[in-house]
Scaffold this motif. Structure first.
Motif, short mmCIF file in Angstrom:
data_model
loop_
_atom_site.label_atom_id
_atom_site.label_comp_id
_atom_site.label_asym_id
_atom_site.label_seq_id
_atom_site.Cartn_x
_atom_site.Cartn_y
_atom_site.Cartn_z
N GLN A 1 0.83 -1.21 0.00
CA GLN A 1 0.00 0.00 0.00
C GLN A 1 0.87 1.26 0.00
N VAL A 2 1.92 1.26 0.79
CA VAL A 2 2.84 2.40 0.82
C VAL A 2 3.49 2.58 -0.55
N GLY A 3 3.86 1.51 -1.19
CA GLY A 3 4.47 1.56 -2.52
C GLY A 3 3.51 2.12 -3.55
N ILE A 4 2.22 1.72 -3.51
CA ILE A 4 1.22 2.23 -4.44
C ILE A 4 1.01 3.73 -4.21
N GLY A 5 0.96 4.15 -2.96
CA GLY A 5 0.82 5.59 -2.63
C GLY A 5 1.99 6.40 -3.14
N PHE B 1 4.36 9.98 -7.23
CA PHE B 1 5.41 10.14 -8.25
C PHE B 1 4.79 10.47 -9.62
N ILE B 2 3.73 9.73 -9.99
CA ILE B 2 3.06 9.98 -11.27
C ILE B 2 2.47 11.39 -11.30
N ALA B 3 1.87 11.81 -10.20
CA ALA B 3 1.30 13.18 -10.13
C ALA B 3 2.41 14.22 -10.30
N MET B 4 3.55 13.98 -9.67
CA MET B 4 4.67 14.94 -9.80
C MET B 4 5.18 14.98 -11.24
N VAL B 5 5.25 13.83 -11.90
CA VAL B 5 5.71 13.77 -13.29
C VAL B 5 4.73 14.53 -14.18
N LEU B 6 3.43 14.34 -13.97
CA LEU B 6 2.42 15.04 -14.77
C LEU B 6 2.52 16.55 -14.58
#
Length: 197
Positions: free
Chosen positions: A13-17, A22-27
């Motif tokens: 769960q921590v890894g998915i969060g 990370f994806i939000a920061m990349v976007l």
């Protein structure tokens, strides 16, 4: 009844969060980079356009070769200014030139005889040497054109010039470049048919 979360599930769960963050920061970074690239491209094209216009304002101007006057009855009734392109100048269409005549009797704004304006004060052109063959465009460094001012006391035209009169002519090209020509009529016009000014 009670669910127990194992240590492996908690780590997942921590890894998915972390992955979502990370994806939000990349976007966000991609969107910001896109905006910056668009802005940089816009600023670059604007700066090039401004640079070209500034260069034209400096270089696209006329250069005086000689100024002469026609003398009739002791006054100068015509002034001929022979012009060429200034060094580094692009083509200049004399139909799009505006001339300011500042003489002893006042200031006059003159447009080319073919210009579609309501202004009565006009100047006339003829070519001395025309490599390009265009009737009003200087597009070759070797081109020479006469700009003729027909002087008359009245009718919205500059007045005839008398002995010792001083005149300033400012020639403004379509690009915004200005050429200033100053001349003084000789102190004696007796017996003269023409004079260099």
């Amino acid at each position: 009844m009670f669910e127990f979360i194992t240590e492996e599930e908690e780590r997942g769960q921590v890894g998915i969060g972390t992955l979502i963050v990370f994806i939000a920061m990349v976007l966000v970074a991609a969107i910001a980079a896109g905006v910056l690239i668009n802005t940089a491209g816009f600023l670059q094209s604007k700066s090039q356009e401004t640079g070209q216009q500034s260069t034209k304002q400096v270089s696209d101007r006329l250069q005086e070769v000689v100024t002469t006057g026609n003398v009739t009855d002791g006054t100068v009734d015509k002034v001929n200014v022979t012009v060429t392109q200034a060094p580094g100048s692009g083509e200049i269409d004399l139909e799009n030139v505006t001339i300011t005549w500042v003489g002893p009797e006042g200031t006059f704004i003159l447009n080319h005889e073919n210009a579609s304006t309501d202004v009565d004060s006009k100047f006339y052109t003829s070519f001395v040497k025309n490599a390009g063959g265009s009737p009003t465009v200087l597009n070759d460094p070797d081109d020479r054109f006469n700009i003729e001012f027909r002087l008359d006391n009245g009718d919205g035209k500059p007045d005839k010039l008398n002995e010792g009169d001083e005149v300033t002519i400012k020639i403004n090209t379509m690009a915004g470049a200005t050429t200033t020509i100053r001349f003084t009529v000789p102190e004696s016009l007796d017996g003269q048919g023409g004079v260099e000014l």
